[in-house]
Design a protein around this motif. Structure first.
Motif, PDB file in Angstrom:
ATOM      1  N   UNK A   1       0.802  -1.220   0.000  1.00 50.87           N
ATOM      2  CA  UNK A   1       0.000   0.000   0.000  1.00 50.87           C
ATOM      3  C   UNK A   1       0.837   1.273   0.000  1.00 50.87           C
ATOM      4  N   UNK A   2       2.148   1.154  -0.128  1.00 43.40           N
ATOM      5  CA  UNK A   2       3.032   2.315  -0.139  1.00 43.40           C
ATOM      6  C   UNK A   2       3.924   2.286  -1.377  1.00 43.40           C
ATOM      7  N   UNK A   3       4.404   3.449  -1.772  1.00 38.66           N
ATOM      8  CA  UNK A   3       5.463   3.510  -2.773  1.00 38.66           C
ATOM      9  C   UNK A   3       6.781   3.193  -2.075  1.00 38.66           C
ATOM     10  N   UNK A   4       7.652   2.471  -2.765  1.00 35.30           N
ATOM     11  CA  UNK A   4       8.889   2.029  -2.127  1.00 35.30           C
ATOM     12  C   UNK A   4      10.036   2.095  -3.134  1.00 35.30           C
ATOM     13  N   UNK A   5      11.202   2.507  -2.646  1.00 35.99           N
ATOM     14  CA  UNK A   5      12.416   2.518  -3.461  1.00 35.99           C
ATOM     15  C   UNK A   5      13.393   1.498  -2.908  1.00 35.99           C
ATOM     16  N   UNK A   6      13.858   0.584  -3.768  1.00 35.11           N
ATOM     17  CA  UNK A   6      14.894  -0.377  -3.408  1.00 35.11           C
ATOM     18  C   UNK A   6      16.197   0.099  -4.041  1.00 35.11           C
ATOM     19  N   UNK A   7      17.155   0.443  -3.230  1.00 31.40           N
ATOM     20  CA  UNK A   7      18.431   0.955  -3.713  1.00 31.40           C
ATOM     21  C   UNK A   7      19.493  -0.134  -3.565  1.00 31.40           C
ATOM     22  N   UNK A   8      19.694  -0.908  -4.633  1.00 28.13           N
ATOM     23  CA  UNK A   8      20.635  -2.022  -4.575  1.00 28.13           C
ATOM     24  C   UNK A   8      22.086  -1.548  -4.602  1.00 28.13           C
TER      25      UNK A   8
ATOM     26  N   UNK B   1      23.180   0.648  -2.668  1.00 32.01           N
ATOM     27  CA  UNK B   1      23.499   1.113  -1.314  1.00 32.01           C
ATOM     28  C   UNK B   1      23.156   0.032  -0.293  1.00 32.01           C
ATOM     29  N   UNK B   2      23.666  -1.168  -0.543  1.00 31.43           N
ATOM     30  CA  UNK B   2      23.453  -2.266   0.395  1.00 31.43           C
ATOM     31  C   UNK B   2      22.005  -2.713   0.456  1.00 31.43           C
ATOM     32  N   UNK B   3      21.299  -2.601  -0.664  1.00 33.61           N
ATOM     33  CA  UNK B   3      19.889  -3.016  -0.728  1.00 33.61           C
ATOM     34  C   UNK B   3      19.026  -2.224   0.254  1.00 33.61           C
ATOM     35  N   UNK B   4      19.284  -0.931   0.330  1.00 32.80           N
ATOM     36  CA  UNK B   4      18.503  -0.059   1.206  1.00 32.80           C
ATOM     37  C   UNK B   4      17.090   0.092   0.664  1.00 32.80           C
ATOM     38  N   UNK B   5      16.151   0.289   1.574  1.00 31.16           N
ATOM     39  CA  UNK B   5      14.757   0.432   1.172  1.00 31.16           C
ATOM     40  C   UNK B   5      14.181   1.700   1.782  1.00 31.16           C
ATOM     41  N   UNK B   6      13.510   2.498   0.970  1.00 30.76           N
ATOM     42  CA  UNK B   6      12.893   3.741   1.428  1.00 30.76           C
ATOM     43  C   UNK B   6      11.397   3.685   1.158  1.00 30.76           C
ATOM     44  N   UNK B   7      10.595   3.974   2.187  1.00 30.65           N
ATOM     45  CA  UNK B   7       9.143   3.973   2.057  1.00 30.65           C
ATOM     46  C   UNK B   7       8.677   5.396   1.773  1.00 30.65           C
ATOM     47  N   UNK B   8       7.819   5.546   0.777  1.00 31.58           N
ATOM     48  CA  UNK B   8       7.265   6.852   0.420  1.00 31.58           C
ATOM     49  C   UNK B   8       5.750   6.845   0.613  1.00 31.58           C
ATOM     50  N   UNK B   9       5.204   7.954   1.024  1.00 35.17           N
ATOM     51  CA  UNK B   9       3.753   8.162   0.999  1.00 35.17           C
ATOM     52  C   UNK B   9       3.003   7.019   1.682  1.00 35.17           C
ATOM     53  N   UNK B  10       3.218   6.883   2.988  1.00 38.38           N
ATOM     54  CA  UNK B  10       2.583   5.809   3.744  1.00 38.38           C
ATOM     55  C   UNK B  10       1.061   5.925   3.697  1.00 38.38           C
TER      56      UNK B  10
END
Length: 257
Positions: A71-78, A80-89
Motif C-alpha cells: 500500500x506504499x510507494x517504495x524505493x529499493x536501492x541495490x 546502497x546495500x539493498x537499502x529500502x525507502x518507504x514513500x507516501x505511507x
C-alpha cells in the motif's frame, strides 16, 4: 471493540477460485474481499481485528505481512546495500491478529479458539465472504438497547425464481421474483457478548445450529433488520457482480474515501 472475522472455511461453492487461495482472499477490485469488510468496520472507528484462519492460513498471514509494502510507494536501492525507502505511507491504523483455528474446525469452534484474544469483552463477528452497507454504529447501539447476549443482522434476499400463487391446485397468479417474497436470513454482522463462549463446546460446534437455537430458546438473540445492500460471495457469478459494482464506482458498501 474487537472485530472477529471467520476466514477459515474451504469455500467449496466457489472452488474455481478458492482452490488457489482462501475465499476471503479472493479479490474484488484488486483487494481481498476481507479487506473490503475490514474497511467497512474501520470507517466506523473499529480497527482491532481477529481473523479466524484455517484453510491455506499461511496465505492470509503472508498477505498482511506484506500489506505495508503493498500500500506504499517504495524505493529499493541495490547500489546502497539493498537499502529500502518507504514513500507516501497509506496504511490503515489496524491491529490484525491472524489465528490458525484449524483446517476442519466448524464456525463455533473457530470462535471458541480465539476466546483468549477477546477476554471479557463485547465483540463484533462476521463472515469473511460478504459485504454490506449496514451502519455498524447503529447496529451496536441497537444491540446495547436490546440487552441480549447476541444480535445478528438480518436481510431479505431476492428470490431466484418467479412466484406462483396456487389455490385448490389452480395457479391464480404469477409474478416475478421480489425481496417481498423472501424470509429474513442471517447476514452475519453480529454483536456478541463474552458469555457466548459458554455456548461453544469444541471444534465440531457449528455456531449457526445448536448455539443459535439455544440463544433463541433463552430469548437471548436479537435481530437488527437491514434493508440496504448485502451480498455474499458464494459463486463466481456473485464475485463478478461485486467486481462490476466496484469497477463502475457503484459499490454500496464503499463509504470510505
Amino acid at each position: 471493540m474487537k472485530v472477529v472475522l471467520l476466514a477459515g472455511g474451504l469455500g467449496t461453492r466457489i472452488s474455481e477460485a478458492s482452490q488457489f487461495k482462501p475465499k476471503p482472499m479472493i479479490e474484488i477490485g484488486g483487494m481481498p474481499i476481507i479487506w473490503h469488510i475490514m474497511k467497512e468496520f474501520s470507517y466506523y472507528g473499529f480497527n482491532d481485528f481477529i481473523i479466524c484462519a484455517g484453510y491455506k492460513q499461511h496465505m492470509v498471514k503472508e498477505w498482511f505481512a506484506d500489506y505495508y509494502l503493498q500500500t506504499c510507494d517504495v524505493t529499493f536501492d541495490f547500489s546502497n546495500g539493498n537499502a529500502m525507502t518507504i514513500h507516501d505511507q497509506k496504511t490503515e491504523p489496524w491491529k490484525v491478529t491472524v489465528v490458525d483455528t484449524g483446517y476442519y474446525t466448524m464456525t463455533g469452534g473457530r470462535i471458541k479458539r480465539i476466546q483468549k484474544y477477546i477476554g471479557d469483552e463485547r465483540f463484533f463477528m462476521t463472515y469473511g465472504d460478504g459485504v454490506c452497507d449496514v451502519n455498524i454504529q447503529e447496529l451496536l447501539d441497537f444491540h446495547i438497547r436490546r440487552g441480549k447476549l447476541a444480535t445478528l443482522t438480518a436481510v431479505k434476499v431476492e428470490q431466484r425464481f418467479g412466484v406462483l400463487e396456487i389455490e385448490n391446485g389452480a395457479v391464480r397468479s404469477f409474478r416475478e421474483k421480489s425481496k417481498n417474497d423472501a424470509e429474513p436470513i442471517n447476514a452475519g454482522y453480529m454483536v456478541l457478548e463474552p458469555e457466548i463462549f459458554s455456548y461453544l463446546e469444541n471444534d465440531n460446534t457449528i455456531f449457526e445450529q445448536e448455539p443459535i437455537r439455544r440463544l433463541v430458546a433463552e430469548n437471548q438473540l436479537s435481530s437488527y433488520m437491514h434493508t440496504g445492500f448485502w451480498q455474499c460471495m458464494d459463486t463466481k457469478k456473485e464475485r463478478d457482480r461485486l467486481e462490476e459494482m466496484w469497477n463502475t464506482g457503484k459499490a454500496p458498501w464503499k463509504k470510505w474515501d
